[in-house]
Design a protein around this motif. Structure first.
Motif, mmCIF file in Angstrom:
data_model
loop_
_atom_site.group_PDB
_atom_site.id
_atom_site.type_symbol
_atom_site.label_atom_id
_atom_site.label_comp_id
_atom_site.label_asym_id
_atom_site.label_seq_id
_atom_site.Cartn_x
_atom_site.Cartn_y
_atom_site.Cartn_z
ATOM 1 N N LYS A 3 0.824 -1.202 0.000
ATOM 2 C CA LYS A 3 0.000 0.000 0.000
ATOM 3 C C LYS A 3 0.863 1.259 0.000
ATOM 4 N N TYR A 4 1.958 1.228 0.770
ATOM 5 C CA TYR A 4 2.851 2.382 0.801
ATOM 6 C C TYR A 4 3.526 2.603 -0.552
ATOM 7 N N LEU A 5 3.922 1.498 -1.197
ATOM 8 C CA LEU A 5 4.602 1.617 -2.491
ATOM 9 C C LEU A 5 3.668 2.208 -3.546
ATOM 10 N N GLN A 6 2.388 1.892 -3.478
ATOM 11 C CA GLN A 6 1.439 2.448 -4.437
ATOM 12 C C GLN A 6 1.269 3.956 -4.259
ATOM 13 N N GLN A 7 1.452 4.447 -3.029
ATOM 14 C CA GLN A 7 1.243 5.862 -2.750
ATOM 15 C C GLN A 7 2.535 6.674 -2.829
ATOM 16 N N SER A 8 3.679 6.018 -2.760
ATOM 17 C CA SER A 8 4.956 6.748 -2.713
ATOM 18 C C SER A 8 5.398 7.149 -4.113
ATOM 19 N N PRO A 9 6.161 8.249 -4.218
ATOM 20 C CA PRO A 9 6.659 8.704 -5.523
ATOM 21 C C PRO A 9 8.002 8.085 -5.898
ATOM 22 N N LEU A 10 8.367 6.981 -5.285
ATOM 23 C CA LEU A 10 9.674 6.382 -5.552
ATOM 24 C C LEU A 10 9.707 5.790 -6.953
ATOM 25 N N ARG A 11 10.908 5.814 -7.545
ATOM 26 C CA ARG A 11 11.094 5.232 -8.869
ATOM 27 C C ARG A 11 11.145 3.718 -8.763
ATOM 28 N N LEU A 12 10.632 3.060 -9.804
ATOM 29 C CA LEU A 12 10.506 1.604 -9.771
ATOM 30 C C LEU A 12 11.860 0.924 -9.662
ATOM 31 N N ASN A 13 12.879 1.425 -10.394
ATOM 32 C CA ASN A 13 14.176 0.757 -10.338
ATOM 33 C C ASN A 13 14.789 0.826 -8.951
ATOM 34 N N ASN A 14 14.615 1.963 -8.254
ATOM 35 C CA ASN A 14 15.133 2.063 -6.889
ATOM 36 C C ASN A 14 14.350 1.167 -5.926
ATOM 37 N N ILE A 15 13.027 1.047 -6.170
ATOM 38 C CA ILE A 15 12.217 0.158 -5.328
ATOM 39 C C ILE A 15 12.693 -1.285 -5.475
ATOM 40 N N LEU A 16 12.948 -1.702 -6.713
ATOM 41 C CA LEU A 16 13.401 -3.079 -6.944
ATOM 42 C C LEU A 16 14.733 -3.339 -6.257
ATOM 43 N N ILE A 17 15.664 -2.357 -6.304
ATOM 44 C CA ILE A 17 16.979 -2.544 -5.677
ATOM 45 C C ILE A 17 16.843 -2.665 -4.167
ATOM 46 N N ILE A 18 16.066 -1.759 -3.556
ATOM 47 C CA ILE A 18 15.928 -1.774 -2.095
ATOM 48 C C ILE A 18 15.196 -3.023 -1.632
ATOM 49 N N CYS A 19 14.096 -3.369 -2.328
ATOM 50 C CA CYS A 19 13.355 -4.571 -1.932
ATOM 51 C C CYS A 19 14.187 -5.822 -2.124
ATOM 52 N N GLY A 20 15.009 -5.844 -3.180
ATOM 53 C CA GLY A 20 15.881 -6.997 -3.388
ATOM 54 C C GLY A 20 16.892 -7.154 -2.272
ATOM 55 N N ALA A 21 17.385 -6.023 -1.733
ATOM 56 C CA ALA A 21 18.352 -6.101 -0.634
ATOM 57 C C ALA A 21 17.724 -6.690 0.620
ATOM 58 N N TYR A 22 16.415 -6.468 0.818
ATOM 59 C CA TYR A 22 15.715 -7.007 1.991
ATOM 60 C C TYR A 22 14.947 -8.297 1.663
ATOM 61 N N CYS A 23 15.177 -8.855 0.454
ATOM 62 C CA CYS A 23 14.518 -10.113 0.041
ATOM 63 C C CYS A 23 12.990 -9.976 0.088
ATOM 64 N N PHE A 24 12.503 -8.825 -0.311
ATOM 65 C CA PHE A 24 11.060 -8.593 -0.338
ATOM 66 C C PHE A 24 10.577 -8.707 -1.784
ATOM 67 N N ASP A 25 9.621 -9.598 -2.036
ATOM 68 C CA ASP A 25 9.140 -9.896 -3.387
ATOM 69 C C ASP A 25 7.911 -9.039 -3.684
ATOM 70 N N ILE A 26 8.004 -8.245 -4.742
ATOM 71 C CA ILE A 26 6.848 -7.426 -5.131
ATOM 72 C C ILE A 26 6.160 -8.002 -6.365
ATOM 73 N N GLU A 27 6.661 -9.096 -6.950
ATOM 74 C CA GLU A 27 6.037 -9.683 -8.132
ATOM 75 C C GLU A 27 4.710 -10.354 -7.792
ATOM 76 N N SER A 28 4.647 -10.986 -6.603
ATOM 77 C CA SER A 28 3.421 -11.693 -6.217
ATOM 78 C C SER A 28 2.247 -10.728 -6.111
ATOM 79 N N GLU A 29 2.505 -9.529 -5.666
ATOM 80 C CA GLU A 29 1.430 -8.554 -5.552
ATOM 81 C C GLU A 29 0.941 -8.120 -6.934
ATOM 82 N N ASN A 30 1.879 -8.041 -7.866
ATOM 83 C CA ASN A 30 1.480 -7.666 -9.217
ATOM 84 C C ASN A 30 0.555 -8.723 -9.828
ATOM 85 N N GLN A 31 0.818 -10.014 -9.486
ATOM 86 C CA GLN A 31 -0.043 -11.076 -10.010
ATOM 87 C C GLN A 31 -1.441 -10.992 -9.406
ATOM 88 N N ARG A 32 -1.547 -10.543 -8.150
ATOM 89 C CA ARG A 32 -2.853 -10.453 -7.511
ATOM 90 C C ARG A 32 -3.686 -9.334 -8.109
#
Length: 796
Positions: free
Chosen positions: A611-640
């Motif tokens: 929910k925070y990622l949908q509202q934040s103005p962060l760039r997608l490439n930076n989100i992927l890098i940060i989430c990857g560092a914390y092993c957080f998967d955002i692909e599953s949410e995209n499928q939902r």
């Protein structure tokens, strides 16, 4: 051990002063040999310099006697020039001339220069000897060993190209200008197989039955130490170094203060020190060394480069480079005992004196660079160790250590200022409770020195009371059941902490901060934030949020540092701050990092982060890098969210049909946006490729900018002297405005632009017409230049 000298800090402590060299204008011939000495006298240190030119003249310059050179010609040598020369401390000058270029026959003459200081200005040749050899002479060295002895030992060593050496070693009873003679008896010794380029004599300090002397010899690829007896015979020979792939170039005998001397050899890679027993320290200075001198604390080195010479002076005690300068057309460096002269020749000879700055200037420069240890050593070396100057330096050093957090060392420096600096200047810096032990130590040293007052005695007693109070607080903190007592102690310690006894603590704190600046609020939370947090974290969070809402806090990051270990509090604070302030996009990255850290500790759910990622103005490439560092998967949410994507496509389809420019691309009413997938993907891939090409172009431009910066830096720190006096086009004398190119060609600006106008293909370019192989040569404009010249091609 090896020390990299060029990595030392560069602090200029020497000045290059021009000496009036008008009297040297008459010396027009090339200098073939030079030598110098220095001797102590009642009037001070006198340096004598000898220059030998290609016409066979010998020019003697006495530093403190007569600045005008006294010239004479070698006896029995009308045509030949002096090949080698050497001068002893008592003014015995030895000259070596080659009798015939085809035959290796050499004439060795010894002159007593003392007569030149008299009124008659005549020279006295006290010895003439002819020796034969099988190769060319390469080095000459003379010395008086045991000069304090009434009958000193006179040593003459001549090195040759094939590694052999001619040596004279013997005592002389009398040398003078009244007809006294000197007989030289040379012996030939085989040292090595390569050319000899250095000889140094030294008295042997070892106690033996037979009086012996040390002679150090450097060949191109090896270094030897020979022990000589009083008759000039070799008692022993040892090899100190034999690196075949690194060449030796110059050598000297060091004269350090307070330690034994070294034989110093300059090789391509470094400067090496030797004793008769082996190798000593090493100083990493690369390049071909043509001159080395080590007297006192200073090591002077002249390094030859393909285009000029570099003169480096290093303070070995303080590990500083105190002089570093590139000099063109340098002939030699002469002098000694901290008095050095640099001789250059452009059209005529010029002399510069390398003069050390006074102690006051050196201290100011070192203090400006926060080099306090070096400053104290300079003061001690100069005899100012017990003065007010040292106390002033100690005070500055202590202040610097205090700002860096080295309190123990700071107080140690403050101790040296007792009796000179007012105690208030020190005590006022140590009044914080966390500095109580250091303040107590300083006051105790003040009491011992008997420079204290009654008020300072009372303050010393208060330090013990404060220490007892601090121990009581620690005891109560360890026992949490006495929290009420702890609160009462805090109330007595600081009036602000009395807020803990009130019911509405947050409202009371906010009322106190109404007229308080942000830096004072920050200081309060730095001092007491952790204590408040341990007692009532909700109150702390609510207070800071209210202060943010009331615009009392404009920068939240310093407050986050205070509570860096409390991720949950930091996340709440930064989230509330971003909601109440604009232009804080950078803080969203901190928020995401805190949320992911809480997610790893099971304090945040994946849905909250989505929910925070949908509202934040962060760039997608930076989100992927940060989430990857914390092993957080955002692909599953995209499928939902596939259903949501379908609704988005329908909405996009309706809006595209409303656009006249795009709706024409839909041939049938039933055509939908999803059928344009391949078309849009192709466009995205093409745009991505173009973006990559643009990135490569940007990188190339950055490299070109960096290259230009390096070139500009080189031109800035390596000045170029332009000596042309005529235009290379019309061959007439130059007048303003003119243009000088780095290739040493010069033109009238009218001439150069006339040529451009006659050639339309190069009209918009500015380059040297002669050196057309490099059309982008930089130029220096001595006056106004037309606007068609590119600014990037000009050095201002």
């Amino acid at each position: 051990f090896t020390m990299s000298v060029l990595e030392w800090k560069n602090v200029d402590q020497f000045d290059l002063i021009t000496v009036n060299s008008g009297t040297l204008q008459a010396i027009n011939a090339d200098i073939t040999s030079h030598c110098c000495n220095f001797n102590q006298s009642i009037s001070g240190t006198n340096t004598t310099t000898v220059l030998c030119d290609s016409n066979g003249f010998v020019h003697v310059i006495f530093e403190n006697d007569n600045p005008k050179p006294i010239s004479f010609k070698c006896h029995n040598n009308v045509k030949k020039s002096v090949k080698l020369s050497a001068l002893t401390t008592n003014h015995l000058l030895t000259l070596v001339t080659q009798e015939d270029n085809d035959i290796f026959s050499y004439c060795i003459q010894v002159y007593d220069l003392k007569s030149l200081t008299k009124k008659d200005k005549t020279t006295c040749c006290i010895s003439t000897t002819v020796i034969a050899s099988t190769s060319a002479a390469t080095f000459l060295q003379t010395a008086f060993i045991e000069s304090d002895n009434p009958i000193p030992v006179f040593a003459v060593g001549i090195g040759f190209e094939k590694g052999d050496l001619q040596l004279h070693l013997g005592k002389i009873a009398r040398v003078g200008g009244g007809g006294g003679g000197l007989l030289l008896n040379f012996r030939r010794h085989i040292i090595g197989i390569s050319s000899i380029n250095g000889i140094q004599f030294e008295g042997n300090t070892k106690q033996t039955d037979i009086k012996t002397y040390n002679m150090f010899v450097t060949c191109i690829d090896s270094i030897y130490c020979l022990t000589l007896n009083d008759k000039g015979s070799v008692e022993s020979k040892s090899v100190l170094d034999n690196k075949k792939n690194i060449y030796n170039h110059s050598c000297t005998i060091s004269q350090p203060i307070g330690s034994d001397s070294f034989f110093v050899a300059g090789r391509d890679d470094a400067i090496f020190c030797f004793t008769c027993d082996g190798r000593g320290p090493c100083y990493a200075i690369g390049g071909k060394k043509e001159f080395i001198s080590w007297i006192g604390h200073h090591l002077i080195v002249m390094v030859k480069t393909p285009f000029d010479s570099v003169v480096i002076c290093a303070d070995l005690e303080n590990k500083l480079i105190v002089f570093h300068k590139r000099i063109n057309n340098l002939i030699c460096i002469v002098g000694g005992n901290n008095s050095y002269y640099i001789i250059t020749k452009v059209e005529s000879l010029n002399i510069f004196r390398l003069q050390e700055q006074n102690t006051a200037n050196k201290v100011q420069i070192l203090l400006a660079n926060c080099m306090f240890d070096n400053t104290l050593r300079i003061l001690e070396r100069s005899g100012y160790a017990d003065s007010q100057n040292e106390s002033y330096v100690r005070l500055q050093y202590g202040n610097n250590l205090l700002t860096r957090g080295s309190l123990n060392r700071a107080v140690s420096e403050f101790e040296y200022t007792i009796g000179v600096v007012k105690p208030y200047d020190i005590i006022s810096k140590l009044l914080y409770s966390r500095h109580n032990n250091y303040l107590k130590h300083y006051l105790w040293m003040l009491l011992k020195s008997k420079h204290n007052s009654v008020e300072q005695n009372k303050l010393y007693e208060r330090c013990f009371h404060r220490e007892t109070l601090s121990l009581r607080i620690q005891q109560l903190w360890a026992c949490r059941s006495h929290i009420c007592d702890f609160q009462q102690i805090l109330v007595r310690a600081n009036t602000f902490l009395g807020l803990l006894n009130k019911k509405n603590c947050s409202e009371s704190m906010i009322s106190i901060f109404q007229d308080t600046e942000e830096k004072d609020i920050l200081h309060f939370f730095q001092e007491y934030g952790q204590e408040f947090l341990a007692i009532n974290s909700t109150m702390i969070l609510q207070t800071i949020k209210t202060l943010v809402l009331n615009q009392k806090i404009q920068d939240i990051l310093p407050f986050l540092i205070i509570f860096a270990e409390q991720n949950e509090i930091c996340a709440n604070l930064i989230s509330d701050f971003t909601n109440n302030h604009v232009n804080c996009d950078g803080l969203h990255y901190y928020t995401l990092l805190l949320y992911l850290s809480l997610w790893q500790n099971n304090k945040k759910t994946s849905q909250q982060i989505y929910k925070y990622l949908q509202q934040s103005p962060l760039r997608l490439n930076n989100i992927l890098i940060i989430c990857g560092a914390y092993c957080f998967d955002i692909e599953s949410e995209n499928q939902r969210n596939d259903n949501a994507d379908q609704e988005a496509l329908i909405f996009l389809d309706k809006n595209i049909r409303k656009n006249r420019n795009i709706s024409s691309l839909l041939p049938f009413p039933s055509t939908q946006v999803k059928y344009f997938r391949n078309f849009t993907v192709e466009k995205f891939v093409q745009n991505l490729k173009e973006a990559d090409d643009d990135c490569q172009t940007i990188e190339c431009l950055r490299d070109e900018i960096q290259t230009n910066k390096s070139s500009l830096s080189q031109y800035t720190f390596n000045p170029i002297e332009f000596r042309n006096s005529y235009c290379d086009i019309c061959r007439q004398s130059l007048h303003m405005p003119s243009v000088y190119f780095l290739c040493q060609h010069s033109f009238h600006i009218d001439c150069i632009f006339y040529n451009y106008n006659t050639k339309s293909s190069i009209k918009n370019e500015t380059f040297c017409l002669i050196c057309d192989k490099n059309k982008y040569n930089s130029i220096i404009n001595c006056d106004k230049i037309d606007n068609s010249i590119k600014p990037s091609d000009i050095i201002s």
